[in-house]
Every structure is written in C-alpha cells, then in structure tokens.
Design a protein around this motif. Sequence first.
Motif, PDB file in Angstrom:
ATOM      1  N   UNK A  22     -11.221  10.983 -10.048  1.00  0.00           N
ATOM      2  CA  UNK A  22     -11.907  11.405  -8.822  1.00  0.00           C
ATOM      3  C   UNK A  22     -11.480  10.528  -7.647  1.00  0.00           C
ATOM      4  N   UNK A  23     -11.364   9.225  -7.880  1.00  0.00           N
ATOM      5  CA  UNK A  23     -10.941   8.312  -6.810  1.00  0.00           C
ATOM      6  C   UNK A  23      -9.520   8.639  -6.349  1.00  0.00           C
ATOM      7  N   UNK A  24      -8.623   8.980  -7.277  1.00  0.00           N
ATOM      8  CA  UNK A  24      -7.250   9.347  -6.908  1.00  0.00           C
ATOM      9  C   UNK A  24      -7.275  10.553  -5.987  1.00  0.00           C
ATOM     10  N   UNK A  25      -8.045  11.564  -6.345  1.00  0.00           N
ATOM     11  CA  UNK A  25      -8.131  12.775  -5.529  1.00  0.00           C
ATOM     12  C   UNK A  25      -8.699  12.459  -4.143  1.00  0.00           C
ATOM     13  N   UNK A  37       0.378   7.733  10.810  1.00  0.00           N
ATOM     14  CA  UNK A  37       1.362   6.884  10.159  1.00  0.00           C
ATOM     15  C   UNK A  37       0.908   5.882   9.109  1.00  0.00           C
ATOM     16  N   UNK A  38       0.405   4.744   9.563  1.00  0.00           N
ATOM     17  CA  UNK A  38       0.083   3.662   8.632  1.00  0.00           C
ATOM     18  C   UNK A  38      -1.094   3.987   7.724  1.00  0.00           C
ATOM     19  N   UNK A  39      -2.097   4.659   8.246  1.00  0.00           N
ATOM     20  CA  UNK A  39      -3.279   4.968   7.422  1.00  0.00           C
ATOM     21  C   UNK A  39      -2.929   5.953   6.310  1.00  0.00           C
ATOM     22  N   UNK A  40      -2.032   6.881   6.592  1.00  0.00           N
ATOM     23  CA  UNK A  40      -1.589   7.831   5.585  1.00  0.00           C
ATOM     24  C   UNK A  40      -0.907   7.082   4.435  1.00  0.00           C
ATOM     25  N   UNK A  41      -0.035   6.146   4.762  1.00  0.00           N
ATOM     26  CA  UNK A  41       0.639   5.337   3.744  1.00  0.00           C
ATOM     27  C   UNK A  41      -0.380   4.517   2.961  1.00  0.00           C
ATOM     28  N   UNK A  42      -1.361   3.957   3.662  1.00  0.00           N
ATOM     29  CA  UNK A  42      -2.407   3.170   2.999  1.00  0.00           C
ATOM     30  C   UNK A  42      -3.162   4.009   1.976  1.00  0.00           C
ATOM     31  N   UNK A  43      -3.604   5.217   2.343  1.00  0.00           N
ATOM     32  CA  UNK A  43      -4.395   6.046   1.440  1.00  0.00           C
ATOM     33  C   UNK A  43      -3.579   6.519   0.241  1.00  0.00           C
ATOM     34  N   UNK A  44      -2.308   6.869   0.479  1.00  0.00           N
ATOM     35  CA  UNK A  44      -1.481   7.294  -0.647  1.00  0.00           C
ATOM     36  C   UNK A  44      -1.160   6.118  -1.576  1.00  0.00           C
ATOM     37  N   UNK A  45      -0.999   4.926  -1.028  1.00  0.00           N
ATOM     38  CA  UNK A  45      -0.789   3.733  -1.859  1.00  0.00           C
ATOM     39  C   UNK A  45      -2.023   3.470  -2.709  1.00  0.00           C
ATOM     40  N   UNK A  46      -3.194   3.594  -2.111  1.00  0.00           N
ATOM     41  CA  UNK A  46      -4.436   3.408  -2.874  1.00  0.00           C
ATOM     42  C   UNK A  46      -4.535   4.439  -3.996  1.00  0.00           C
ATOM     43  N   UNK A  47      -4.113   5.673  -3.707  1.00  0.00           N
ATOM     44  CA  UNK A  47      -4.140   6.708  -4.745  1.00  0.00           C
ATOM     45  C   UNK A  47      -3.212   6.347  -5.891  1.00  0.00           C
ATOM     46  N   UNK A  48      -2.042   5.794  -5.599  1.00  0.00           N
ATOM     47  CA  UNK A  48      -1.107   5.394  -6.654  1.00  0.00           C
ATOM     48  C   UNK A  48      -1.644   4.225  -7.475  1.00  0.00           C
ATOM     49  N   UNK A  49      -2.298   3.279  -6.818  1.00  0.00           N
ATOM     50  CA  UNK A  49      -2.881   2.132  -7.527  1.00  0.00           C
ATOM     51  C   UNK A  49      -3.953   2.609  -8.497  1.00  0.00           C
ATOM     52  N   UNK A  55      -4.068   5.886 -15.851  1.00  0.00           N
ATOM     53  CA  UNK A  55      -3.175   5.996 -17.009  1.00  0.00           C
ATOM     54  C   UNK A  55      -3.603   5.032 -18.101  1.00  0.00           C
ATOM     55  N   UNK A  56      -3.936   3.800 -17.729  1.00  0.00           N
ATOM     56  CA  UNK A  56      -4.350   2.781 -18.702  1.00  0.00           C
ATOM     57  C   UNK A  56      -5.688   3.146 -19.322  1.00  0.00           C
ATOM     58  N   UNK A 116      -6.813  -8.741 -17.932  1.00  0.00           N
ATOM     59  CA  UNK A 116      -5.799  -7.884 -18.536  1.00  0.00           C
ATOM     60  C   UNK A 116      -5.433  -6.693 -17.658  1.00  0.00           C
ATOM     61  N   UNK A 117      -6.351  -6.269 -16.806  1.00  0.00           N
ATOM     62  CA  UNK A 117      -6.075  -5.160 -15.895  1.00  0.00           C
ATOM     63  C   UNK A 117      -4.927  -5.455 -14.942  1.00  0.00           C
ATOM     64  N   UNK A 118      -4.739  -6.715 -14.566  1.00  0.00           N
ATOM     65  CA  UNK A 118      -3.631  -7.093 -13.686  1.00  0.00           C
ATOM     66  C   UNK A 118      -2.306  -6.883 -14.407  1.00  0.00           C
ATOM     67  N   UNK A 119      -2.225  -7.350 -15.663  1.00  0.00           N
ATOM     68  CA  UNK A 119      -1.010  -7.135 -16.461  1.00  0.00           C
ATOM     69  C   UNK A 119      -0.757  -5.641 -16.667  1.00  0.00           C
ATOM     70  N   UNK A 120      -1.823  -4.890 -16.932  1.00  0.00           N
ATOM     71  CA  UNK A 120      -1.677  -3.466 -17.171  1.00  0.00           C
ATOM     72  C   UNK A 120      -1.280  -2.725 -15.905  1.00  0.00           C
ATOM     73  N   UNK A 121      -1.633  -3.259 -14.746  1.00  0.00           N
ATOM     74  CA  UNK A 121      -1.204  -2.656 -13.488  1.00  0.00           C
ATOM     75  C   UNK A 121       0.303  -2.818 -13.309  1.00  0.00           C
ATOM     76  N   UNK A 122       0.830  -3.988 -13.682  1.00  0.00           N
ATOM     77  CA  UNK A 122       2.265  -4.240 -13.580  1.00  0.00           C
ATOM     78  C   UNK A 122       3.028  -3.316 -14.516  1.00  0.00           C
ATOM     79  N   UNK A 123       2.568  -3.241 -15.763  1.00  0.00           N
ATOM     80  CA  UNK A 123       3.187  -2.382 -16.768  1.00  0.00           C
ATOM     81  C   UNK A 123       2.118  -2.012 -17.785  1.00  0.00           C
TER      82      UNK A 123
END
Length: 177
Positions: A22-25, A37-49, A55-56, A116-123
């Motif tokens: 739900x947060x991704x959406x 510009x910048x806010x659009x990149x910020x929101x899409x980056x947050x969605x990817x994070x 996934x984890x 462990x969430x930090x490691x899982x974020x990396x890979x």
Amino acid sequence: MEQREDVLVVKSNKENFISSGIAVVLFALMGIIFPDGRMCIFWFTMALVVLCSCVVSNQMLILSKDGMTVKRKKITKYSWDELKLKRVNSYNRYHHFKKAVLLSKYKCIQGQGISPGIYQFINPYLVFAIPIGKEPIKPEIDGSFVGQVDENVLAEKMREWHVELSGDNLGKLPWNE
C-alpha cells in the motif's frame, strides 16, 4: 503444505507485506500527482525503497537438518556449511523483537548494532533474520510460525540438527541448556 517433524517453517507476516504494498502505491501516486521535478524523483525513490522492503517481507524460510530453503519468487537452498554466519543477536527494536537469529553466507556480517533490515535493503539475499518471540508462541495449524519463532522450539531444533549458533552474551547462547 505438508508439515513434517524434522522441518521448521517460518513465514512472513502478511500484514507487513500488505502495508508495504500500500505504501508503494501511495508513494508512486504522490509522484504522479505532484510531477514537479525534484519532488517527483523523491516520491518515486521512496516507492522503490519501500518496494525493496516489500520483497524481503514476502518470504518463507524452511529450516531442516540439511540446511535452509528460502522461498520468495525463486527457491534458494543453503546447506548449514554454506552459511558462515549463524548468530543470535539482541536488538533494542527490530520489528518489536528483542532477539533474532541471523543466517548469512558471509562471515563478515555480524549484525551487531545494525538492523538486519539495512543489510536486506542492500541485498535481500545478504542476510536472513528469524525474529524470536518474547513469549511462548504457538505454531499455526500447519505447524509453521508466522513472523516470529518460539525460542524453545528453535533451540530444540538447532540442537537436534547439531547446528551451533554463536551468541551475543560473551559467547553464550541467550537460551541456556
């Protein structure tokens, strides 16, 4: 899924998966609604994070005497010898649990002080964490545990399979034999 006595199944908590989805959406929608510009990149980056955490949070760990099987989109198997890190760590706040068993192919990852969430974020395949419940936990009808594992059941299975875990209390396991 058929449950056998010599297998310990740990499933992810579906509420975490659904709330992450739900947060991704919502973050993606914010990027569409505010296309500057910048806010659009910020929101899409947050969605990817958040998508990475999604996934984890959609995994199933199957522990057996031969090793561990990780089920996500694909199935990955590890023998106990392949897992160089088998450690019990204490945390102040890791998904509201005080202890977790960390399993990893890489010995250099100790997980002390870093969630462990930090490691899982990396890979997502860098480290696998099995949260240990504070109180006795009853398994589901199929014998699996959801989100956290009962400490006594996990300790018993690890002893039965002759898997040694290093601990965080001066080399002692948090559960005493």
